[in-house]
Write a protein that holds these residues in place. Structure first.
Motif, PDB file in Angstrom:
ATOM      1  N   ARG A  63      -7.375  -3.020   2.049  1.00 54.99           N
ATOM      2  CA  ARG A  63      -6.164  -3.740   2.508  1.00 54.99           C
ATOM      3  C   ARG A  63      -5.998  -3.664   4.025  1.00 54.99           C
ATOM      4  NH1 ARG A  63      -2.818  -0.445  -2.064  1.00 54.99           N
ATOM      5  NH2 ARG A  63      -4.727  -0.025  -3.238  1.00 54.99           N
TER       6      ARG A  63
ATOM      7  N   ILE B  94       0.855  -1.188   0.000  1.00 55.88           N
ATOM      8  CA  ILE B  94       0.000   0.000   0.000  1.00 55.88           C
ATOM      9  C   ILE B  94       0.892   1.239   0.000  1.00 55.88           C
ATOM     10  CG2 ILE B  94      -0.155   0.032   2.539  1.00 55.88           C
ATOM     11  CD1 ILE B  94      -3.018   1.103   2.247  1.00 55.88           C
TER      12      ILE B  94
ATOM     13  N   ALA C 145       1.714   4.850   1.174  1.00 54.61           N
ATOM     14  CA  ALA C 145       1.373   5.577   2.407  1.00 54.61           C
ATOM     15  C   ALA C 145       2.332   6.746   2.626  1.00 54.61           C
ATOM     16  CB  ALA C 145       1.423   4.634   3.610  1.00 54.61           C
TER      17      ALA C 145
ATOM     18  N   HIS D  23      -8.544   5.877  10.972  1.00 56.03           N
ATOM     19  CA  HIS D  23      -7.312   5.140  10.715  1.00 56.03           C
ATOM     20  C   HIS D  23      -6.896   4.379  11.981  1.00 56.03           C
ATOM     21  CE1 HIS D  23      -7.117   7.552   7.133  1.00 56.03           C
ATOM     22  NE2 HIS D  23      -5.936   7.078   6.775  1.00 56.03           N
TER      23      HIS D  23
ATOM     24  N   SER E  21       1.835   8.590   5.565  1.00 51.92           N
ATOM     25  CA  SER E  21       1.657   8.874   6.993  1.00 51.92           C
ATOM     26  C   SER E  21       2.840   8.391   7.825  1.00 51.92           C
ATOM     27  CB  SER E  21       0.370   8.208   7.493  1.00 51.92           C
ATOM     28  OG  SER E  21       0.366   6.830   7.160  1.00 51.92           O
TER      29      SER E  21
ATOM     30  N   VAL F  32      -3.023   3.282   8.863  1.00 51.82           N
ATOM     31  CA  VAL F  32      -3.759   2.614   7.782  1.00 51.82           C
ATOM     32  C   VAL F  32      -5.234   2.953   7.933  1.00 51.82           C
ATOM     33  CG1 VAL F  32      -3.950   0.420   9.084  1.00 51.82           C
ATOM     34  CG2 VAL F  32      -4.170   0.426   6.591  1.00 51.82           C
ATOM     35  N   SER F  33      -5.852   3.263   6.821  1.00 48.35           N
ATOM     36  CA  SER F  33      -7.271   3.619   6.806  1.00 48.35           C
ATOM     37  C   SER F  33      -8.132   2.389   7.078  1.00 48.35           C
ATOM     38  CB  SER F  33      -7.623   4.210   5.442  1.00 48.35           C
ATOM     39  OG  SER F  33      -9.026   4.334   5.329  1.00 48.35           O
TER      40      SER F  33
ATOM     41  N   PHE G  26       0.759   1.082  -6.415  1.00 53.60           N
ATOM     42  CA  PHE G  26       0.368   0.557  -5.111  1.00 53.60           C
ATOM     43  C   PHE G  26      -0.695   1.407  -4.424  1.00 53.60           C
ATOM     44  CE2 PHE G  26       4.121  -2.162  -5.464  1.00 53.60           C
ATOM     45  CZ  PHE G  26       3.614  -3.350  -4.957  1.00 53.60           C
ATOM     46  N   SER G  27      -1.012   2.571  -4.988  1.00 50.51           N
ATOM     47  CA  SER G  27      -2.193   3.280  -4.471  1.00 50.51           C
ATOM     48  C   SER G  27      -3.446   2.672  -5.090  1.00 50.51           C
ATOM     49  CB  SER G  27      -2.103   4.783  -4.724  1.00 50.51           C
ATOM     50  OG  SER G  27      -2.242   5.076  -6.088  1.00 50.51           O
TER      51      SER G  27
ATOM     52  N   SER H 264      -9.786   1.127   3.915  1.00 53.32           N
ATOM     53  CA  SER H 264      -9.046   0.520   2.806  1.00 53.32           C
ATOM     54  C   SER H 264      -9.367  -0.971   2.695  1.00 53.32           C
ATOM     55  CB  SER H 264      -7.538   0.696   3.030  1.00 53.32           C
ATOM     56  OG  SER H 264      -6.824  -0.028   2.045  1.00 53.32           O
TER      57      SER H 264
HETATM   58  C1  LIG Z   1       0.508   9.789  -1.785  1.00 55.60           C
HETATM   59  C2  LIG Z   1      -0.462   8.825  -1.134  1.00 55.60           C
HETATM   60  C3  LIG Z   1      -0.378   8.600   0.231  1.00 55.60           C
HETATM   61  C4  LIG Z   1      -1.244   7.696   0.868  1.00 55.60           C
HETATM   62  N1  LIG Z   1      -1.111   7.475   2.208  1.00 55.60           N
HETATM   63  C5  LIG Z   1      -1.921   6.579   2.829  1.00 55.60           C
HETATM   64  C6  LIG Z   1      -1.735   6.274   4.202  1.00 55.60           C
HETATM   65  O1  LIG Z   1      -0.860   6.804   4.874  1.00 55.60           O
HETATM   66  N2  LIG Z   1      -2.572   5.349   4.778  1.00 55.60           N
HETATM   67  C7  LIG Z   1      -3.563   4.737   4.058  1.00 55.60           C
HETATM   68  O2  LIG Z   1      -4.296   3.911   4.635  1.00 55.60           O
HETATM   69  N3  LIG Z   1      -3.740   4.987   2.746  1.00 55.60           N
HETATM   70  C8  LIG Z   1      -2.936   5.879   2.109  1.00 55.60           C
HETATM   71  N4  LIG Z   1      -3.092   6.134   0.768  1.00 55.60           N
HETATM   72  C9  LIG Z   1      -4.174   5.430   0.040  1.00 55.60           C
HETATM   73  C10 LIG Z   1      -3.791   4.004  -0.299  1.00 55.60           C
HETATM   74  O3  LIG Z   1      -2.565   3.959  -1.022  1.00 55.60           O
HETATM   75  C11 LIG Z   1      -4.884   3.326  -1.176  1.00 55.60           C
HETATM   76  O4  LIG Z   1      -5.103   4.099  -2.324  1.00 55.60           O
HETATM   77  C12 LIG Z   1      -6.168   3.182  -0.389  1.00 55.60           C
HETATM   78  O5  LIG Z   1      -5.954   2.323   0.716  1.00 55.60           O
HETATM   79  C13 LIG Z   1      -7.325   2.619  -1.222  1.00 55.60           C
HETATM   80  O6  LIG Z   1      -7.082   1.276  -1.474  1.00 55.60           O
HETATM   81  P1  LIG Z   1      -8.265   0.248  -1.839  1.00 55.60           P
HETATM   82  O7  LIG Z   1      -8.804   0.705  -3.170  1.00 55.60           O
HETATM   83  O8  LIG Z   1      -7.557  -1.071  -1.901  1.00 55.60           O
HETATM   84  O9  LIG Z   1      -9.298   0.332  -0.737  1.00 55.60           O
HETATM   85  C14 LIG Z   1      -2.225   7.027   0.113  1.00 55.60           C
HETATM   86  C15 LIG Z   1      -2.300   7.244  -1.280  1.00 55.60           C
HETATM   87  C16 LIG Z   1      -1.434   8.125  -1.897  1.00 55.60           C
HETATM   88  C17 LIG Z   1      -1.517   8.335  -3.391  1.00 55.60           C
END
Ligand SMILES: Cc1cc2nc3c(=O)[nH]c(=O)nc-3n(C[C@H](O)[C@H](O)[C@H](O)COP(=O)(O)O)c2cc1C
Length: 169
Positions: A67, A42, A44, A135, A46, A61-62, A93-94, A65
């Motif tokens: 994941r 994933i 991230a 989160h 944060s 972690v959200s 990975f986003s 999500s």
């Molecule tokens: C720059 C960037 C930073 C991110 N930071 C976090 C993070 O710190 N924690 C988190 O849970 N998701 C973060 N995300 C979102 C995840 O990468 C991911 O897109 C989200 O969990 C949705 O995934 P899903 O479609 O599998 O539910 C970030 C995305 C981006 C583009």
């Protein structure tokens, strides 16, 4: 005097608060672990350092999500600090937990996938987790760190960029 905006956080307009938070520039990481059905990752931003003794880092972690469950219960994970040429990986990975086809990686201790070519990599074991609203804050104890030369991928104001050295400060 320059324009300023005042925001009262309101759940129905999360974008406004997100915009204010995005004034804080960060690096970008990919966190990986061994899922039930193979490697998961994933993107991230944060990530933060916490403690040198013991060596602790955190990320959150959200709960929303897809994941979440992989990471919320993971005993081991690896946090990869991305270099400026790894923006495609950040995007991949986003969008998907399973973007390993697009990455150079190998399996490390405890089956944790280790991406190669990152600026830094922190292999962690679970240390603590804390409620963080929508989160969960995951604190890991660093068991091994690997560093490489290179330029960072940075995230600010919703955009990606690089580091501009401002002189001696
Ligand atoms: C720059 C960037 C930073 C991110 N930071 C976090 C993070 O710190 N924690 C988190 O849970 N998701 C973060 N995300 C979102 C995840 O990468 C991911 O897109 C989200 O969990 C949705 O995934 P899903 O479609 O599998 O539910 C970030 C995305 C981006 C583009």
């Amino acid at each position: 005097m320059s324009m300023q905006s005042v925001i009262t956080p309101d759940p129905s307009d999360a974008a406004a608060l997100r915009g204010a938070l995005s004034r804080f520039g960060t690096g970008v990481t990919i966190v990986t672990t061994k899922g039930e059905a193979g490697p998961v990752g994933i993107t991230a931003n944060s990530f933060s350092s916490v403690s040198l003794d013991p060596p602790l880092v955190l990320w959150s972690v959200s709960r929303g999500s897809s994941r979440y469950h992989h990471f919320a219960k993971a005993e081991h994970m690896a946090i990869h600090v991305l270099s400026s040429d790894q923006q495609p990986l950040c995007r991949a990975f986003s969008k998907s937990a399973h973007a390993f086809d697009e990455a150079a990686w190998e399996e490390g201790a405890h089956g944790v996938p280790l991406l190669t070519g990152c600026l830094a990599r922190f292999e962690c074991e679970r240390y603590a987790d804390y409620d963080g609203g929508d989160h969960v804050i995951l604190v890991g104890r660093v068991t091994r760190a690997v560093l490489h030369e290179g330029d960072p991928l940075l995230f600010w104001g919703g955009s990606f960029g690089g580091f501009a050295c401002g002189g001696d400060g």
